[in-house]
Enzyme design. Structure first.
Site, mmCIF file in Angstrom:
data_model
loop_
_atom_site.group_PDB
_atom_site.id
_atom_site.type_symbol
_atom_site.label_atom_id
_atom_site.label_comp_id
_atom_site.label_asym_id
_atom_site.label_seq_id
_atom_site.Cartn_x
_atom_site.Cartn_y
_atom_site.Cartn_z
ATOM 1 N N LYS A 40 15.843 -15.790 9.106
ATOM 2 C CA LYS A 40 16.454 -15.585 10.432
ATOM 3 C C LYS A 40 17.768 -16.369 10.575
ATOM 4 C CE LYS A 40 17.145 -14.999 14.777
ATOM 5 N NZ LYS A 40 17.343 -13.803 15.524
ATOM 6 N N THR B 191 14.720 -22.076 22.366
ATOM 7 C CA THR B 191 14.972 -23.234 21.492
ATOM 8 C C THR B 191 16.459 -23.596 21.634
ATOM 9 O OG1 THR B 191 15.353 -21.697 19.651
ATOM 10 C CG2 THR B 191 13.183 -22.714 19.776
ATOM 11 N N THR C 61 13.456 -18.394 17.533
ATOM 12 C CA THR C 61 14.219 -18.819 16.352
ATOM 13 C C THR C 61 14.012 -20.317 16.177
ATOM 14 O OG1 THR C 61 15.837 -17.093 16.742
ATOM 15 C CG2 THR C 61 16.544 -18.927 15.352
ATOM 16 N N LEU D 80 16.789 -8.583 17.241
ATOM 17 C CA LEU D 80 17.420 -7.715 18.244
ATOM 18 C C LEU D 80 18.709 -8.328 18.777
ATOM 19 C CD1 LEU D 80 16.699 -9.122 21.207
ATOM 20 C CD2 LEU D 80 14.517 -8.022 20.809
ATOM 21 N N ARG D 81 19.641 -7.469 19.135
ATOM 22 C CA ARG D 81 20.903 -7.908 19.741
ATOM 23 C C ARG D 81 20.870 -7.641 21.234
ATOM 24 N NH1 ARG D 81 24.381 -3.832 16.476
ATOM 25 N NH2 ARG D 81 22.408 -2.808 16.838
ATOM 26 N N LYS E 4 24.491 -21.342 18.706
ATOM 27 C CA LYS E 4 23.314 -22.229 18.642
ATOM 28 C C LYS E 4 22.761 -22.304 17.214
ATOM 29 C CE LYS E 4 19.417 -20.378 20.381
ATOM 30 N NZ LYS E 4 18.329 -20.283 19.406
ATOM 31 N N CYS F 253 23.068 -17.049 20.571
ATOM 32 C CA CYS F 253 22.467 -17.129 19.229
ATOM 33 C C CYS F 253 23.401 -17.703 18.165
ATOM 34 C CB CYS F 253 21.978 -15.752 18.811
ATOM 35 S SG CYS F 253 20.835 -15.064 20.012
ATOM 36 N N ASP G 39 4.329 -16.486 31.543
ATOM 37 C CA ASP G 39 5.477 -17.348 31.786
ATOM 38 C C ASP G 39 5.105 -18.322 32.887
ATOM 39 O OD1 ASP G 39 8.722 -16.862 31.011
ATOM 40 O OD2 ASP G 39 8.281 -18.219 32.683
HETATM 41 C C1 UGA Z 1 22.694 -11.887 17.322
HETATM 42 C C2 UGA Z 1 22.262 -11.099 16.077
HETATM 43 O O1 UGA Z 1 23.173 -10.040 15.832
HETATM 44 C C3 UGA Z 1 20.841 -10.526 16.234
HETATM 45 O O2 UGA Z 1 20.422 -9.888 15.036
HETATM 46 C C4 UGA Z 1 19.885 -11.672 16.554
HETATM 47 O O3 UGA Z 1 18.566 -11.224 16.790
HETATM 48 C C5 UGA Z 1 20.364 -12.404 17.800
HETATM 49 O O4 UGA Z 1 21.711 -12.895 17.578
HETATM 50 C C6 UGA Z 1 19.414 -13.554 18.050
HETATM 51 O O5 UGA Z 1 19.334 -14.460 17.195
HETATM 52 O O6 UGA Z 1 18.647 -13.522 19.028
HETATM 53 P P1 UGA Z 1 23.615 -11.218 19.754
HETATM 54 O O7 UGA Z 1 23.828 -12.681 19.977
HETATM 55 O O8 UGA Z 1 22.959 -10.425 20.817
HETATM 56 O O9 UGA Z 1 22.757 -10.967 18.408
HETATM 57 O O10 UGA Z 1 25.053 -10.599 19.533
HETATM 58 P P2 UGA Z 1 25.892 -9.848 18.413
HETATM 59 O O11 UGA Z 1 26.049 -8.437 18.797
HETATM 60 O O12 UGA Z 1 25.429 -10.122 17.053
HETATM 61 O O13 UGA Z 1 27.322 -10.551 18.645
HETATM 62 C C7 UGA Z 1 27.479 -11.962 18.536
HETATM 63 C C8 UGA Z 1 28.930 -12.345 18.769
HETATM 64 O O14 UGA Z 1 29.738 -11.903 17.673
HETATM 65 C C9 UGA Z 1 29.563 -11.739 20.016
HETATM 66 O O15 UGA Z 1 30.393 -12.696 20.629
HETATM 67 C C10 UGA Z 1 30.381 -10.569 19.483
HETATM 68 O O16 UGA Z 1 31.467 -10.229 20.305
HETATM 69 C C11 UGA Z 1 30.846 -11.157 18.161
HETATM 70 N N1 UGA Z 1 31.197 -10.135 17.159
HETATM 71 C C12 UGA Z 1 30.247 -9.320 16.628
HETATM 72 C C13 UGA Z 1 32.518 -10.045 16.722
HETATM 73 O O17 UGA Z 1 33.417 -10.779 17.186
HETATM 74 N N2 UGA Z 1 32.825 -9.137 15.748
HETATM 75 C C14 UGA Z 1 31.885 -8.312 15.215
HETATM 76 O O18 UGA Z 1 32.249 -7.511 14.318
HETATM 77 C C15 UGA Z 1 30.558 -8.406 15.668
#
Ligand code: UGA
Length: 464
Positions: free
Chosen positions: A211, A90, A126, A157-158, A270, A267, A34
């Site tokens: 993705k 990104t 991504t 991953l989340r 974006k 994510c 980094d």
């Molecule tokens: C998301 C994807 O789930 C991952 O698979 C992906 O790798 C990641 O983006 C990325 O592109 O790096 P993340 O942003 O960490 O992961 O969060 P999520 O757990 O998916 O939640 C996203 C949003 O949706 C949050 O605001 C969450 O509160 C909301 N959400 C999620 C809901 O309102 N309802 C649901 O049932 C699920």
């Protein structure tokens, strides 16, 4: 035979750091590179820049084992490695919504002169479809003698469960052009494949699109569920039960059917913008995605209106306790968090805000002004006329309602305390029984009932 003696991970942000650490945990030697020296020094001293359960322990362990190293010198690191991951950010271009590839491209500029021995270059960031080819072109142009194979290997991953997700992926996507690259990737992911994670092979463009499609599909589900939640409120239906009934259909499945204040994070907002841009540029516009983006923006603003209505039509001069700043639980990330939109909107309508979040207060400080950052959840609630749950942290699902009632300010001694729950953490009967007026999402607003009367769901709760 393992031909992988060392892996370079360029970028120590969310995806880069977690992936690098997890590959080390799988037994590989990994050097994370980094440009930010201060960040690297902090990580080496045990200060992880993000809140991510389990990550700190893995960093410590693999640093101690000597399998995880950090560096700011790309050249020496690349020379030692067969696999070079690009995992830099990104971000969204503020004007067009497209993914800003300047960080990815500047890595390509730096890598080009270093590719005199064959390397496998893997994009984990991504990136829009075509980026793999774009990087390839840059490398070839700057160093016509360079030897490398290009790979797309997006990460799913989340935040909040990043280590678990990396170690237990539903699938591993690998987009390649050469047999050698494919074999290298199979070798790399062998420890996860043997545990049952399927590897899906494709060309680079397909991997890149998988993705975006996955993230945008999930965002679409959530936006749809949130609209159904609003409809439920009008029709006296219960979104929790609607989605239970819908999700039990195996063709639909039960994941990502939870109504809330609108999706946020780094994510979905974006990636929906970026895919919309690419689709439009490619002459195949995604009209559904246009609606998803609009519906989600509307959702966050609609939450402000919902809160005001629950507060008898005005929040002017009232103190509201906002529980949660992070865009979801188990992270300190406040990027595009509904909480920020909601707080700012309520302040514009004259509300005074007290907030508490177990992890995200520091990151939210720059985004908010005139807010009282409370010491704990009860400090936030103390003196507030209404309590609003925005993030689904576990501690917010375990409130001591007697204490809450005692410390809240009751502006009108004839009205009951108000709990607004934008994550449906409680059952209606539980909250109303505790003497609260309860406004949740996708369920009718509920008033405390005299102890003698019982609602159907209350009886159902007791039977369980
Ligand atoms: C998301 C994807 O789930 C991952 O698979 C992906 O790798 C990641 O983006 C990325 O592109 O790096 P993340 O942003 O960490 O992961 O969060 P999520 O757990 O998916 O939640 C996203 C949003 O949706 C949050 O605001 C969450 O509160 C909301 N959400 C999620 C809901 O309102 N309802 C649901 O049932 C699920």
């Amino acid at each position: 035979m393992n031909n992988i003696s060392c892996i370079t991970m360029i970028g120590s942000g969310y995806v880069g750091l977690v992936s690098g650490v997890c590959f080390a945990e799988l037994g590989f030697k990994v050097i994370c590179v980094d440009k930010d020296l201060a960040k690297i020094q902090a990580i080496q001293a045990g200060k992880i820049p993000i809140y991510e359960p389990g990550l700190s322990e893995l960093v410590q362990k693999n640093l101690a084992l000597g399998r995880l190293l950090f560096s700011t010198h790309l050249e020496s690191v690349v020379q030692q490695s067969e696999l070079i991951f690009i995992a830099v950010g990104t971000p969204t271009h503020p004007k067009t919504g497209e993914a800003d590839l300047s960080f990815v491209e500047s890595v390509a500029f730096e890598l080009a002169p270093l590719l005199n021995l064959h390397k496998t270059i893997i994009v984990k960031s991504t990136v829009p479809v075509g980026t793999g080819q774009r990087i390839k072109n840059i490398l070839k142009k700057l160093n016509p003698k360079s030897k490398f194979s290009m790979v797309s290997n997006p990460e799913f991953l989340r935040e909040g469960s990043a280590v678990f997700d990396f170690m237990n992926p539903d699938r591993i996507i690998v987009g390649t052009e050469t047999v050698t690259a494919r074999q290298m990737m199979d070798q790399l992911y062998q420890p996860l494949a043997v545990k049952g994670s399927p590897i899906v092979h494709s060309n680079i463009e397909t991997a890149e699109l998988i993705k975006y499609t996955a993230n945008c599909f999930l965002a679409t589900r959530i936006a749809f569920v949130n609209e159904i939640a609003s409809l439920c409120e009008k029709l006296s239906a219960d979104v929790e039960n609607v989605m239970l009934g819908v999700g039990l259909d195996k063709r639909i499945g039960s994941g990502y059917l939870k109504a809330g204040p609108g999706f946020g994070g780094s994510c979905f907002p974006k990636d929906t913008q970026a895919l919309r841009y690419v689709a439009e540029q490619s002459g195949a516009p995604l009209q559904i995605l246009d609606s998803v983006i609009l519906a989600n923006e509307f959702r966050k603003k609609h939450m402000i209106q919902k809160i005001i209505e629950a507060c008898n039509g005005t929040v002017k001069g009232k103190t509201l306790a906002i529980l949660g700043l992070a865009f979801k639980a188990n992270t300190d990330d406040v990027r595009d968090s509904a909480a920020i939109t909601i707080i700012t909107g309520l302040q514009e309508k004259g509300a005074k805000i007290k907030v508490f979040d177990p992890e995200a207060m520091e990151k939210a400080e720059n985004l908010l002004s005139n807010v009282y950052f409370a010491k704990d959840v009860y400090d936030a609630i103390s003196g507030a006329e209404s309590v609003v749950i925005v993030t689904e942290w576990e501690i917010f699902a375990q409130l001591d309602f007697n204490r809450v009632k005692r410390i809240m300010k009751n502006s009108d001694e004839h009205s009951e305390p108000l709990l607004i729950d934008l994550r449906n953490l409680y059952s209606t009967s539980f909250v109303t029984k505790a003497g609260f007026r309860y406004s949740s999402v996708g369920r009718p607003i509920a008033y405390p009932l005299p102890q003698t009367e019982k609602r159907v769901e209350e009886v159902a709760d007791e039977l369980h």
